[in-house]
Design a protein around this motif. Structure first.
Motif, mmCIF file in Angstrom:
data_model
loop_
_atom_site.group_PDB
_atom_site.id
_atom_site.type_symbol
_atom_site.label_atom_id
_atom_site.label_comp_id
_atom_site.label_asym_id
_atom_site.label_seq_id
_atom_site.Cartn_x
_atom_site.Cartn_y
_atom_site.Cartn_z
ATOM 1 N N ASN A 102 43.864 45.360 44.661
ATOM 2 C CA ASN A 102 45.071 46.181 44.706
ATOM 3 C C ASN A 102 45.559 46.369 43.286
ATOM 4 O O ASN A 102 45.913 45.397 42.609
ATOM 5 N N TRP A 103 45.582 47.603 42.836
ATOM 6 C CA TRP A 103 45.881 47.869 41.442
ATOM 7 C C TRP A 103 47.358 47.729 41.126
ATOM 8 O O TRP A 103 47.738 47.592 39.964
ATOM 9 N N SER A 104 48.204 47.764 42.142
ATOM 10 C CA SER A 104 49.647 47.625 41.913
ATOM 11 C C SER A 104 50.033 46.172 41.669
ATOM 12 O O SER A 104 50.882 45.868 40.830
ATOM 13 N N SER A 127 49.095 47.383 50.865
ATOM 14 C CA SER A 127 48.668 46.063 50.423
ATOM 15 C C SER A 127 47.184 45.820 50.647
ATOM 16 O O SER A 127 46.517 46.521 51.410
ATOM 17 N N LEU A 128 46.692 44.805 49.975
ATOM 18 C CA LEU A 128 45.270 44.476 50.034
ATOM 19 C C LEU A 128 44.910 43.974 51.431
ATOM 20 O O LEU A 128 45.588 43.139 51.999
ATOM 21 N N ARG A 129 43.819 44.514 51.958
ATOM 22 C CA ARG A 129 43.294 44.121 53.255
ATOM 23 C C ARG A 129 41.789 43.970 53.149
ATOM 24 O O ARG A 129 41.163 44.619 52.315
ATOM 25 N N VAL A 130 41.228 43.151 54.029
ATOM 26 C CA VAL A 130 39.780 42.935 53.961
ATOM 27 C C VAL A 130 39.037 43.500 55.157
ATOM 28 O O VAL A 130 37.809 43.426 55.209
ATOM 29 N N GLY A 131 39.753 44.073 56.111
ATOM 30 C CA GLY A 131 39.107 44.632 57.289
ATOM 31 C C GLY A 131 38.676 46.066 57.072
ATOM 32 O O GLY A 131 39.411 46.873 56.490
ATOM 33 N N ASN A 167 46.060 52.738 46.324
ATOM 34 C CA ASN A 167 46.179 51.706 45.298
ATOM 35 C C ASN A 167 45.333 50.472 45.605
ATOM 36 O O ASN A 167 45.410 49.477 44.896
ATOM 37 N N THR A 168 44.548 50.539 46.646
ATOM 38 C CA THR A 168 43.621 49.451 46.961
ATOM 39 C C THR A 168 42.245 50.055 47.137
ATOM 40 O O THR A 168 42.073 50.987 47.934
ATOM 41 N N VAL A 169 41.301 49.564 46.365
ATOM 42 C CA VAL A 169 39.929 50.059 46.444
ATOM 43 C C VAL A 169 39.003 48.868 46.605
ATOM 44 O O VAL A 169 39.153 47.859 45.913
#
Length: 123
Positions: free
Chosen positions: A52-54, A102-106, A32-34
């Motif tokens: 994050n699409w959710s 959840s959204l992550r940037v690493g 759910n995160t691209v």
């Protein structure tokens, strides 16, 4: 497993635009995160944008804020990166990546990666 295939890269002059596409297949319901990352020669792979699409949460790197937009088409299992006002420093291989949660940037938080597409911006 989730398979990701990027397309849309190419050579463009500074100030121009490109739209990158990422086609997802396989167990797409499991992510759910691209995000989009890029890697220039001799540099580390860095986050460009992710969503994050959710939750609807979206992150953009400062260097692309206001110029790039990440979006998706659920019906087609596609994710896009619209890149406007391109600069020579945007030259890199661009990768699509996906994860669950959840959204992550690493970069190491992402489980699935495409093969990359080259973007070259001439001055």
């Amino acid at each position: 497993q989730v398979q990701l295939v990027e397309s849309g890269g190419g050579l463009v002059q500074a100030g121009g635009s490109l739209r990158l596409s990422c086609a997802a297949s396989g167990r797409t319901f499991s992510v759910n995160t691209v995000g989009w990352f890029r890697q220039a020669p001799g540099k580390e792979r860095e986050i460009v944008a992710t969503s994050n699409w959710s939750t609807g949460n979206t992150y953009y790197a400062d260097s692309v804020k206001g110029r790039f937009t990440i979006s998706r088409d659920n019906a087609k299992n596609m994710v896009y990166l619209q890149m406007n006002s391109l600069k020579p420093e945007d030259t890199a291989v661009y990768y699509c990546a996906a994860k669950s949660g959840s959204l992550r940037v690493g970069r190491y938080d992402y489980n699935y990666w495409g093969q990359g597409t080259q973007v070259t911006v001439s001055s």
